[in-house]
Write an enzyme that holds these catalytic residues in place. Structure first.
Site, PDB file in Angstrom:
ATOM      1  N   HIS A 216      16.217  30.203   6.392  1.00 33.31           N
ATOM      2  CA  HIS A 216      16.613  31.429   5.684  1.00 33.31           C
ATOM      3  C   HIS A 216      17.466  31.140   4.457  1.00 33.31           C
ATOM      4  CE1 HIS A 216      14.797  34.250   8.454  1.00 33.31           C
ATOM      5  NE2 HIS A 216      15.094  33.349   9.381  1.00 33.31           N
ATOM      6  N   LYS A 247       8.837  31.943   3.951  1.00 34.53           N
ATOM      7  CA  LYS A 247       9.798  33.018   3.703  1.00 34.53           C
ATOM      8  C   LYS A 247      10.075  33.080   2.195  1.00 34.53           C
ATOM      9  CE  LYS A 247      10.943  33.161   8.515  1.00 34.53           C
ATOM     10  NZ  LYS A 247      11.745  32.705   9.653  1.00 34.53           N
ATOM     11  N   THR A 277      -5.274  20.616  12.622  1.00 37.07           N
ATOM     12  CA  THR A 277      -5.842  20.635  11.275  1.00 37.07           C
ATOM     13  C   THR A 277      -4.753  20.848  10.225  1.00 37.07           C
ATOM     14  OG1 THR A 277      -7.912  21.455  12.160  1.00 37.07           O
ATOM     15  CG2 THR A 277      -7.538  21.825   9.818  1.00 37.07           C
TER      16      THR A 277
HETATM   17  C1  PLP Z   1      11.181  32.180  10.974  1.00 34.88           C
HETATM   18  C2  PLP Z   1      12.026  31.044  11.482  1.00 34.88           C
HETATM   19  C3  PLP Z   1      11.470  29.797  11.778  1.00 34.88           C
HETATM   20  C4  PLP Z   1       9.994  29.595  11.799  1.00 34.88           C
HETATM   21  O1  PLP Z   1       9.458  29.478  10.521  1.00 34.88           O
HETATM   22  P1  PLP Z   1       7.959  29.951  10.275  1.00 34.88           P
HETATM   23  O2  PLP Z   1       7.564  29.240   9.050  1.00 34.88           O
HETATM   24  O3  PLP Z   1       7.986  31.439  10.161  1.00 34.88           O
HETATM   25  O4  PLP Z   1       7.170  29.513  11.474  1.00 34.88           O
HETATM   26  C5  PLP Z   1      12.308  28.742  12.086  1.00 34.88           C
HETATM   27  N1  PLP Z   1      13.642  28.913  12.119  1.00 34.88           N
HETATM   28  C6  PLP Z   1      14.217  30.096  11.879  1.00 34.88           C
HETATM   29  C7  PLP Z   1      15.685  30.209  11.928  1.00 34.88           C
HETATM   30  C8  PLP Z   1      13.422  31.202  11.569  1.00 34.88           C
HETATM   31  O5  PLP Z   1      13.987  32.397  11.379  1.00 34.88           O
END
Ligand code: PLP
Length: 404
Positions: A216, A247, A277
């Protein structure tokens, strides 16, 4: 066994406690984010999305879209194999180099998601280092918890963001045992930020490795979008920095960065990396364009900070209770599962405002909230409509206001 009744009974129990998840069926409009079309029961109709993790709108950035179109035309749809068997595309290699550079590390390794990168890397490291002991922050994400659990390594949970408790636990470890401290920088539900330097101090005193989830924070903090550790000049103190491309970078995929030998170790032993994959080349190309853009442009980050400040200030002005924190996440506290879901539905139906309710088990019971993520693509008009709608429903439901 009556399988169907079993499944139904379990789902009914979820519904009763307000924990049953209902997905909003939306079609995002490229070029018009945060606008989307809701195709659910009330639709089809236009809505404004206020809960996306595409924090900077990079999912519609022209550089990203152009790179993805180009890569599809050049390389086709899929990678065509695992990384080991014909699936390593030149875009994967370029992206890994870019990510290693972003975090000031020797090497990086791509995974199909951030979830997979945490699960696979933590389980591989903890399982493959004999006698490894893992120290995990109490608020760590499910992907870290599950990865650590799968490793079957001895594990200890330290109180959230509490270096003193971590130290207490580390003191009891046998001399010379391999130790791994796993934590996040920005915690996504409360939006609080870890004391990375203090945790690194403690880890260093006890010879422990550090693993930081910057999911984040990447793209959002630091002069080049390298995260909180970049912003605070701490990247070299962390053994592993993990991030997502899904994100702030607006695409999809996950990664770890670290020393050449650690990355080669995970590459060589991690089942969840080897036997799947590779990401489609176009995703890697899009992520590459996004990372490159955010390394050199502050425009998106500045726009986001301005929107966050404005939303916070306006909500405070009308006394809507938010959780104070130093990040870009604005949790509006409802503290009641049923009301939280009801308000979310009401906002969607009456104002075309989409904010997903966050209930147990994602947050503790009694800490239910609407998690608002302002972005540079939200306009002043969007903000006005959000604040007046929330103010209206707060009066209707006679929910408590904060005294400004
Ligand atoms: C969303 C999230 C993930 C996973 O990432 P994705 O790319 O969405 O699989 C890992 N750690 C935290 C803290 C997250 O909020």
């Amino acid at each position: 066994m009556d399988y169907e009744s079993f499944f139904e009974a379990k789902l009914d129990a979820l519904r009763e406690e307000g924990a049953y998840r209902v997905f909003a069926d939306i079609k995002r409009k490229a070029g018009a984010f945060p606008q989307a079309r809701n195709h659910g029961e009330i639709g089809p109709r236009d809505v404004t999305v206020w809960c996306s993790n595409d924090y900077l709108g990079m999912g519609q950035h022209p550089d990203v879209l152009a790179a993805m179109h180009k890569a599809i035309d050049e390389c086709g749809a899929g990678a065509g194999g695992t990384r080991n068997i014909s699936g390593t595309n030149h875009y994967h290699v370029l992206l890994e180099e870019e990510l290693a550079d972003l975090h000031g590390k020797e090497a990086a390794l791509l995974f199909t998601s951030g979830y997979v990168s945490n699960w696979t890397s933590l389980s591989t490291l903890a399982a493959r280092m004999p006698g490894c002991i893992v120290y995990s922050d109490a608020m760590n994400h499910a992907s870290m918890i599950e990865g650590i659990r799968h490793s079957r390594a001895e594990r200890h949970i330290f109180r959230h963001n509490d270096p003193a408790h971590l130290e207490e636990l580390l003191k009891d470890a046998p001399e010379g045992a391999p130790k791994l401290v796993a934590f996040e920088s920005v915690y996504s539900m409360d939006g609080d930020i870890a004391p990375i330097d203090e945790i690194c101090d403690v880890a260093e005193r006890h010879g422990a490795m550090t693993y930081l989830d910057e999911v984040h924070a990447v793209g959002l903090y630091g002069p080049r979008g390298g995260g909180i550790a970049e912003r605070d000049g701490l990247m070299d103190r962390l053994t592993v920095i993990e991030g997502t491309l899904g994100k702030a970078f607006g695409v999809m995929g996950g990664y770890i960065t670290g020393s050449r030998s650690l990355i080669d170790f995970v590459r060589s032993f991690a089942s969840g990396f080897i036997f799947t994959t590779a990401l489609p080349p176009a995703l890697a190309a899009g992520a590459l364009a996004s990372v490159r853009r955010l390394k050199t442009s502050d425009l998106e980050r500045e726009g986001q900070r301005a929107a966050v400040a404005k939303v916070r200030q306006r909500l405070n002005g009308v006394g809507i209770p938010t959780l104070d924190n130093p990040s870009h996440i604005v949790p509006v506290m409802v503290k009641d599962a049923v009301k939280c879901k009801w308000i979310s539905d009401w906002l969607m139906e009456n104002h075309g405002i989409y904010v997903q309710p966050i209930n147990y088990p994602t947050v503790a019971r009694g800490a239910e909230r609407l998690r608002i993520t302002p972005s540079p693509v939200h306009t002043d008009d969007d903000i006005d409509r959000l604040v007046s709608a929330l103010s209206e429903i707060w009066s209707q439901c006679a929910l408590a206001r904060m005294v400004a």
